[in-house]
Every structure is written in C-alpha cells, then in structure tokens.
Scaffold this active site. Structure first.
Site: not given
Ligand code: BG6
Length: 314
Positions: A66, A84, A89, A167, A212, A271
C-alpha cells in the site's frame, strides 16, 4: 578519501524481500522491490521521502504494497474478470540483465531493468504470453522515470488487450492544502457514481471529501501543488492518455486494513493510465508507456510559481 557512490545496489528490504536501491551523486535515491516491480521510495537531496507508503503496508506476498508506485496491469480496477488492478503488483519480477536497447541512449547510471513473464499458473487466469519490461531511472537532477514496455509473445496468433496504470501515491503535507492543475474542464468517469461521465468545471482540483475519478484524454503534464510544503510535483507522461485521481478520505481509510485511519491526509494518488481505450497488441507488437516525476520547490502563494508556466514549459 571520498567514498565511491554505488548507483545501483541489490539488497534485502522489509521481510527479506529483495529490493534495488538507486542513488545519485547529489543525494537523491529510489528503491524498487522485485515483488510487484514496485517503487517504494523516492527521496530528494535532503533525504525527504516524496512518495507515500502506509505505516500499515504489508510487505508480504500475495498482498500488494500500500503506497509507492504499484503497477496496475493487465487490468485497471475491476474493469474485467481479473483481480482488482490486475496481477503485476503481486508477482515476483526479475532483474532483466539483457534488455533490448532503448532508441535513445542516456548517460544515466542509476537505473534498473526488471522483467515479468507469465508462469503456467498465470496463463490460467490470463491466457496470454507477454514480456513486460520495466525500467526505473533516477535522473541526475532527481527525476524518477518509469518506462514500461509490454510485448505480445503469443505463438497462437492471438492479440490481447489490457488496461494499465502507474498508481503513484504522492506524499503531501495536508490534503486540504493541495491542488492539482492540468485537469480543469476535462471529462472524467466518476468511480463513486457508477463511472458516469461528467465534465470538470472551473478551477484546479482541491480536496474536501473522497475523490475517485478517471480523467480522460488528459494533457501530458499534470502538476500537484503542495502549498504547505512549498513543493510542486510535476508528472510528465507519454502513451498514457488518462489520469486517475484518488483519495479515500476518512470512511474508506478506516475500512482498509493496510492503511492508517488518518493517513488519507498525507497522500494523494495521481495515476498516469490507459483505461478508457484499452491497449491492443498483436503478436510481436510492443507498447510503451512512460511517466516522469519531478519535485520542484515552489511558493505558489508568494507568486514565485505560476502553475500555468509549469504546465506549459517543456
Ligand atoms: C484507485 C481506484 O486507482 O485505486 C480506486 O480508482 C481504488 O477505486 C484504489 O479504491 C485503491 O485500490 P486498491 O486495490 O489498491 O485498494
């Protein structure tokens, strides 16, 4: 006798995960974990951290880390049948010892080439053969450049499509003091309203609640102005037409196990992405997506920085 600077060092990071440390003569540094091909640190010449990483971040596969710069590939968010933000990642990348040359040569010493290829298990969830090459470079002036090259190596003649994002979690002094320039008047899809399309009105973007949004067909330069820190981040991007702006704010922050309750105040994700129009590659074709980050001192309030100039200058 002066110490010899080691521009690229492979060593152990948190929980024994391998990481690469990049260093530049003036004191800039960056760190990249092989787990996720994930940049977790970018520091300026004073040793100040410029990226946000949560104090609760898991450095434990298969959870993604994170903060820093997760790579979202081959799917952004839940826009498809994969997990997701895709799988890149939370895969273990390798150091690419013999990458194909870049068209332009540069004298940078502090860079690392990583590569991700699918395993047989991976092919079960995304049945495509690919080579994903990531070069992370720390420039002599402290800029952080990420270049992704994705090649379709399918031997069955089939094309594949993907969506993508860097991101990036930027570290900010106080989210309520931050503004983003360069996205005014653009269309966006609001992830908080079923991805309905809206048009941004008025001035620069400021923050007072959860955001968002996927901004579409954005300019190649976006600036994040942090008044309190007197710092401006400039994002330059290429091959990545969209830009996601995300801050979870208080309620979502509390709901995330790997994120501190108050940490939303100290981060902002902007991003560089390719989302609205997925990238399609035929066998043998390659796509390139690049982002360059710089952090410049600014004093917007005292008029030293004209954000328009930042955005217009090359
Ligand atoms: C952003 C998305 O890119 O990532 C958000 O737009 C999402 O919808 C956020 O909540 C974080 O995603 P994750 O999977 O890292 O928790």
């Amino acid at each position: 006798m002066s110490m010899q600077l080691v521009p690229v060092e492979l060593c152990k990071g948190i929980n024994g995960l391998e990481k690469v440390v990049l260093r530049e003569v003036r004191g800039f540094s960056a760190e990249v974990y092989l787990y996720g091909g994930h940049v977790t640190s970018w520091k300026n010449e004073h040793g100040e951290e410029l990226l946000f990483v949560s104090s609760k971040a898991n450095f434990k596969p298969p959870k993604p880390i994170r903060g820093g710069i997760p790579i979202c590939f081959s799917q952004f968010s839940n826009l498809g049948s994969l997990e997701q933000h895709g799988f890149a990642r939370n895969r273990l990348w390798s150091v690419d010892t013999d990458p194909p040359p870049f068209p332009t040569t540069s004298s940078n010493k502090a860079f690392i080439d990583l590569i991700l290829k699918p395993t047989e298990e991976d092919m079960k969830i995304w049945p495509h053969s690919y080579e994903f090459r990531l070069r992370v470079t720390l420039g002599p002036g402290g800029d952080l450049m990420l270049t992704s090259r994705v090649r379709n190596t399918n031997t069955d003649g089939k094309p594949f499509s993907f969506t993508f994002a860097y991101h990036t979690y930027f570290s900010v002094s106080d989210i309520s003091e931050v503004r983003v320039e360069g996205l005014e008047t653009l269309d966006y899809l609001d992830n908080l309203q079923n991805r309905e399309r809206f048009t941004e009105q008025g001035d620069a973007i400021t923050f007072e609640s959860e955001v968002d949004k996927i901004y579409l067909s954005t300019p190649t330069k976006i600036a994040i102005l942090d008044h309190e820190k007197k710092r401006t981040f400039v994002i330059r991007k290429d091959g990545l037409p969209d830009a996601v702006v995300w801050n979870p704010w208080d309620k979502k922050a509390k709901a995330m196990a790997d994120f501190g309750d108050d940490e939303y105040k100290y981060m902002l994700c902007v991003e560089a992405a390719a989302i609205e129009k997925p990238i399609t590659l035929k066998p043998g074709e390659e796509w390139k997506g690049r982002q360059e980050l710089s952090a410049v001192p600014s004093s917007y309030c005292s008029g030293q920085l004209d954000p328009q100039k930042v955005l217009q200058s090359s």
